[in-house]
Design a protein around this motif. Structure first.
Motif, PDB file in Angstrom:
ATOM      1  N   ASP A 547      65.931 -52.330   0.144  1.00 51.18           N
ATOM      2  CA  ASP A 547      65.623 -52.131  -1.279  1.00 51.18           C
ATOM      3  C   ASP A 547      65.657 -53.484  -1.997  1.00 51.18           C
ATOM      4  OD1 ASP A 547      65.064 -50.874  -3.646  1.00 51.18           O
ATOM      5  OD2 ASP A 547      67.131 -50.184  -3.985  1.00 51.18           O
ATOM      6  N   ASP A 548      64.839 -54.415  -1.470  1.00 53.81           N
ATOM      7  CA  ASP A 548      64.830 -55.788  -2.006  1.00 53.81           C
ATOM      8  C   ASP A 548      63.586 -56.102  -2.836  1.00 53.81           C
ATOM      9  OD1 ASP A 548      67.225 -56.219  -0.661  1.00 53.81           O
ATOM     10  OD2 ASP A 548      66.206 -56.893   1.158  1.00 53.81           O
ATOM     11  N   GLY A 549      62.645 -55.178  -2.938  1.00 53.49           N
ATOM     12  CA  GLY A 549      61.433 -55.404  -3.737  1.00 53.49           C
ATOM     13  C   GLY A 549      60.313 -56.076  -2.963  1.00 53.49           C
ATOM     14  N   TRP A 550      60.252 -55.939  -1.645  1.00 55.84           N
ATOM     15  CA  TRP A 550      59.202 -56.593  -0.864  1.00 55.84           C
ATOM     16  C   TRP A 550      57.877 -55.824  -0.985  1.00 55.84           C
ATOM     17  CZ3 TRP A 550      61.348 -60.936  -0.070  1.00 55.84           C
ATOM     18  CH2 TRP A 550      62.704 -61.042   0.404  1.00 55.84           C
ATOM     19  N   TYR A 551      56.789 -56.656  -1.183  1.00 52.78           N
ATOM     20  CA  TYR A 551      55.453 -56.097  -1.250  1.00 52.78           C
ATOM     21  C   TYR A 551      54.510 -56.713  -0.219  1.00 52.78           C
ATOM     22  CZ  TYR A 551      56.019 -53.411  -5.607  1.00 52.78           C
ATOM     23  OH  TYR A 551      56.383 -52.498  -6.559  1.00 52.78           O
ATOM     24  N   TYR A 552      54.841 -57.888   0.253  1.00 50.55           N
ATOM     25  CA  TYR A 552      53.923 -58.620   1.123  1.00 50.55           C
ATOM     26  C   TYR A 552      54.670 -59.153   2.360  1.00 50.55           C
ATOM     27  CZ  TYR A 552      51.299 -58.615  -3.249  1.00 50.55           C
ATOM     28  OH  TYR A 552      50.665 -58.257  -4.434  1.00 50.55           O
ATOM     29  N   PHE A 553      53.890 -59.465   3.401  1.00 51.13           N
ATOM     30  CA  PHE A 553      54.448 -59.998   4.641  1.00 51.13           C
ATOM     31  C   PHE A 553      53.342 -60.739   5.371  1.00 51.13           C
ATOM     32  CE2 PHE A 553      52.705 -55.906   5.626  1.00 51.13           C
ATOM     33  CZ  PHE A 553      52.046 -56.064   6.835  1.00 51.13           C
ATOM     34  N   ILE A 554      53.730 -61.651   6.226  1.00 45.86           N
ATOM     35  CA  ILE A 554      52.809 -62.406   7.057  1.00 45.86           C
ATOM     36  C   ILE A 554      53.557 -62.891   8.288  1.00 45.86           C
ATOM     37  CG2 ILE A 554      53.240 -64.588   5.872  1.00 45.86           C
ATOM     38  CD1 ILE A 554      50.332 -65.403   6.449  1.00 45.86           C
ATOM     39  N   SER A 555      52.841 -62.899   9.449  1.00 48.03           N
ATOM     40  CA  SER A 555      53.433 -63.381  10.695  1.00 48.03           C
ATOM     41  C   SER A 555      52.763 -64.686  11.040  1.00 48.03           C
ATOM     42  CB  SER A 555      53.225 -62.363  11.826  1.00 48.03           C
ATOM     43  OG  SER A 555      53.736 -62.863  13.033  1.00 48.03           O
ATOM     44  N   THR A 556      53.484 -65.756  11.020  1.00 50.01           N
ATOM     45  CA  THR A 556      52.926 -67.080  11.271  1.00 50.01           C
ATOM     46  C   THR A 556      52.908 -67.454  12.746  1.00 50.01           C
ATOM     47  OG1 THR A 556      55.096 -68.057  10.887  1.00 50.01           O
ATOM     48  CG2 THR A 556      53.603 -67.925   9.014  1.00 50.01           C
ATOM     49  N   ASP A 557      53.843 -66.936  13.543  1.00 50.34           N
ATOM     50  CA  ASP A 557      53.892 -67.271  14.960  1.00 50.34           C
ATOM     51  C   ASP A 557      53.609 -66.051  15.858  1.00 50.34           C
ATOM     52  OD1 ASP A 557      56.203 -65.872  14.464  1.00 50.34           O
ATOM     53  OD2 ASP A 557      57.586 -67.420  15.147  1.00 50.34           O
ATOM     54  N   GLY A 558      53.353 -64.946  15.290  1.00 56.73           N
ATOM     55  CA  GLY A 558      53.071 -63.743  16.067  1.00 56.73           C
ATOM     56  C   GLY A 558      54.317 -63.032  16.568  1.00 56.73           C
ATOM     57  N   LYS A 559      55.474 -63.602  16.266  1.00 55.99           N
ATOM     58  CA  LYS A 559      56.723 -63.004  16.734  1.00 55.99           C
ATOM     59  C   LYS A 559      57.610 -62.571  15.576  1.00 55.99           C
ATOM     60  CE  LYS A 559      56.822 -65.705  21.034  1.00 55.99           C
ATOM     61  NZ  LYS A 559      57.604 -66.639  21.858  1.00 55.99           N
ATOM     62  N   SER A 561      58.042 -62.201  11.064  1.00 53.01           N
ATOM     63  CA  SER A 561      57.290 -61.979   9.825  1.00 53.01           C
ATOM     64  C   SER A 561      58.074 -62.570   8.650  1.00 53.01           C
ATOM     65  CB  SER A 561      57.035 -60.485   9.583  1.00 53.01           C
ATOM     66  OG  SER A 561      56.256 -59.937  10.637  1.00 53.01           O
ATOM     67  N   LYS A 562      57.324 -63.041   7.660  1.00 56.06           N
ATOM     68  CA  LYS A 562      57.922 -63.548   6.424  1.00 56.06           C
ATOM     69  C   LYS A 562      57.494 -62.628   5.288  1.00 56.06           C
ATOM     70  CE  LYS A 562      58.096 -68.429   7.781  1.00 56.06           C
ATOM     71  NZ  LYS A 562      57.718 -69.811   7.418  1.00 56.06           N
ATOM     72  N   PHE A 563      58.487 -62.236   4.448  1.00 58.99           N
ATOM     73  CA  PHE A 563      58.246 -61.267   3.397  1.00 58.99           C
ATOM     74  C   PHE A 563      58.362 -61.939   2.025  1.00 58.99           C
ATOM     75  CE2 PHE A 563      59.623 -58.896   7.079  1.00 58.99           C
ATOM     76  CZ  PHE A 563      58.792 -57.779   7.095  1.00 58.99           C
ATOM     77  N   THR A 564      57.464 -61.471   1.115  1.00 60.63           N
ATOM     78  CA  THR A 564      57.473 -61.989  -0.257  1.00 60.63           C
ATOM     79  C   THR A 564      57.344 -60.826  -1.233  1.00 60.63           C
ATOM     80  OG1 THR A 564      55.068 -62.302  -0.245  1.00 60.63           O
ATOM     81  CG2 THR A 564      56.445 -64.179   0.396  1.00 60.63           C
ATOM     82  N   LYS A 565      57.698 -61.108  -2.525  1.00 62.67           N
ATOM     83  CA  LYS A 565      57.703 -60.062  -3.532  1.00 62.67           C
ATOM     84  C   LYS A 565      56.493 -60.134  -4.461  1.00 62.67           C
ATOM     85  CE  LYS A 565      62.782 -59.923  -3.543  1.00 62.67           C
ATOM     86  NZ  LYS A 565      64.018 -60.069  -4.368  1.00 62.67           N
TER      87      LYS A 565
END
Length: 584
Positions: A547-559, A561-565
């Motif tokens: 319940d941190d408010g995450w809306y977006y994510f991306i995997s830069t190395d395929g292993k 994921s990085k999450f953003t709000k």
């Protein structure tokens, strides 16, 4: 001698009797108070013993007379048929009843019974001289015989005829007393005594039955016991002997199996391979029985002992194993713990049904597409829950229900049986996790949507650590009117599912213009159904999102994921990833 016993006594002679003496008996009265044997009247007895000498005319005939020193002795029968005696002087002798009384008095007065042989009939009927008692109080006292000796007893010999008896006292001779039957001796069978088995145990029965009446007859008489034959005893001995041998045989094997070393093979096998299937939840003894039946190990106990001796023995799982016959128990345990022996069909998390169908076809060695065709035609008969049926626009109704796990699939099985087992495993897991109960609390319409979300989390997540964050991204984007996506999911995995591909270099133009219910770039909200088969970790992350408010994510190395709000933060990460790809 025979004792007749006391009779009622004779009546006194009548005075008109010609032989009745005028002077009575010529003796004194009986002592006062003494009962006379003659009808209760007092009688006179001589005070002195009178000795009478009889002429010997041979045996006394009945009704005759004897010569007695000039005096005659008359014998006759009275009106009652009793034998009476009278001498020439009118003195009458005692009759038989008088001696009955004498014997009675002597018996109960303590005197030993006497036999009289002079001039009277004694108890046995012999005739002799009458002894008179010297003592008036004891008229029957013993007196010495005339002339200083006893008269000979002509009836005392064994061969003599019985003495004559008065007609009134004559009676048929009593039957000889039969000896009491001896108690039946304990039965001794000829088998033990050495007698011939063919001999009859008893005399022939008059009716022709061997042995006569045995046991109880119709009147309740007691019969003889029926004896066994030697053959019966021999059969009994054989039966008991055979039973003892059987008990000894099984006892020896029990002792050997319980306390002796368990049978075991030597070495790592004879080179002949075989596949064994270990069911889920099987323990050491269950596995041992399966291996013994397949010819892998020699005994169950040997396998159980080897498993207990191996530190990792408890780690043997269910599935199909390729082993060799005639292996030592220790070798079998070691090989089953090695991945080399595993022959299971392993379904990984996130696999689509299309890939699983191909794997099943290869394992069963059937034509490609066979399992997919069965799934399409018979999916309602494979055990799906009610909440998984009757959904529109589905690409595959079984998607999400071929649960990731290890399955014992081998040649010879039917595709339907394999699919049924997989669906059953999915139902078991979903029920244990509580998908039906928790779907509403998460803002979803039911367990079908919850399973769909879990399939998205499984497809987009790259590690077990980010499944919870990925689930929050899905829930936040599904909220209607959210300021970031306004209800659009825009997951690349949904487009790839429709295309049955796994690409990451997709253009926005291509994604947004492809019209398909599964394309979340084209349609807002969730797709019609799951897009893969999520594993347990993805399911748990879906049920317990962050319940941190995450809306977006991306995997830069395929292993990872990085999450953003925010969208700005997300675009910055995208640009960095694109720049890195150009440099490489």
């Amino acid at each position: 001698m025979t004792e007749y016993g006391r009779g009622p006594g004779s009546e006194p002679w009548h005075p008109e009797d010609p032989l009745y003496g005028d002077g009575g008996w010529g003796g004194q009265q009986t002592q006062e108070g003494q009962q006379s044997p003659y009808g209760g009247q007092p009688q006179h007895y001589p005070q002195q013993s009178q000795q009478q000498q009889y002429g010997h005319w041979g045996q006394h005939p009945q009704g005759g007379f004897d010569q007695h020193q000039g005096q005659q002795q008359y014998t006759y029968y009275d009106e009652q048929g009793r034998l009476q005696y009278a001498d020439g002087n009118g003195q009458q002798q005692y009759d038989q009843q008088q001696y009955d009384q004498q014997q009675y008095d002597q018996q109960y007065a303590g005197h030993a019974p006497q036999q009289y042989h002079q001039g009277v009939w004694d108890a046995s009927g012999s005739h002799g001289q009458v002894p008179y008692a010297a003592d008036p109080g004891d008229p029957y006292g013993q007196q010495p015989a005339a002339y200083g000796g006893e008269q000979p007893d002509f009836y005392g010999t064994e061969d003599a005829f019985p003495p004559p008896e008065p007609p009134g006292r004559r009676r048929d001779p009593e039957p000889e007393a039969q000896p009491e039957p001896a108690a039946e001796e304990e039965e001794q069978h000829p088998f033990f005594t050495g007698a011939d088995d063919d001999e009859d145990d008893t005399d022939d029965d008059p009716k022709g039955r061997r042995g006569g009446d045995r046991g109880k007859d119709a009147k309740g008489g007691k019969g003889t016991k029926k004896r066994r034959t030697g053959t019966a005893c021999l059969v009994v001995c054989l039966v008991f002997g055979g039973g003892a041998a059987t008990v000894g045989y099984f006892g020896w094997h029990f002792f050997k199996n319980r306390f002796g070393a368990s049978p075991d093979y030597a070495g790592s096998g004879n080179g002949e391979s075989t596949n064994v299937e270990i069911p889920k939840g099987a323990g050491g003894y269950d596995i041992g029985r399966i291996l013994k039946a397949a010819g892998v190990v020699a005994s169950v106990d040997a396998f159980v002992s080897a498993q207990a001796a191996n530190p990792d023995g408890k780690a043997i799982q269910d599935g199909v194993y390729t082993l060799q016959k005639h292996m030592s128990a220790a070798s079998a345990v070691e090989l089953m713990l090695s991945p080399k022996s595993h022959n299971n069909l392993v379904i990984a998390e996130g696999l689509r049904n299309s890939a699983i169908y191909d794997m099943i076809d290869k394992r069963l060695e059937v034509a490609k597409g066979t399992t997919a065709s069965v799934a399409k035609q018979d999916y309602k008969a494979l055990g799906l829950p009610k909440w998984a049926l009757n959904h529109a626009n589905l690409k595959d109704p079984l998607e999400g229900f071929l649960y990731p796990s290890s399955y014992a699939v081998a040649k010879g099985q039917k595709p339907k049986a394999v699919l049924t087992e997989m669906v059953a495993r999915a139902n078991e897991t979903y029920q244990s996790l509580g998908l039906e109960k928790k779907a509403t609390s998460l803002g979803l319409d039911g367990p079908w949507q919850l399973l769909t979300v879990a399939s998205l989390v499984q497809a987009e997540g790259t590690s077990h650590d980010d499944f919870r964050k990925m689930a929050e991204v899905v829930y936040n984007r599904l909220k209607p009117g959210n300021p970031e996506t306004y209800g659009a999911l825009e997951f690349d995995s949904t487009y790839n599912y429709v295309k049955n591909q796994s690409k990451i270099d997709l253009s926005i133009a291509e994604l947004r213009h492809y019209n398909n219910p599964y394309n979340t770039y084209y349609v807002k909200g969730l797709p019609p159904g799951p897009i893969d088969n999520p594993g347990e970790e993805a399911l748990r992350g879906t049920l317990d999102p962050t319940d941190d408010g995450w809306y977006y994510f991306i995997s830069t190395d395929g292993k990872t994921s990085k999450f953003t709000k925010t969208l700005a933060e997300h675009e910055k990460l995208v640009n960095e990833w694109n720049a890195s790809r150009k440099k490489s």
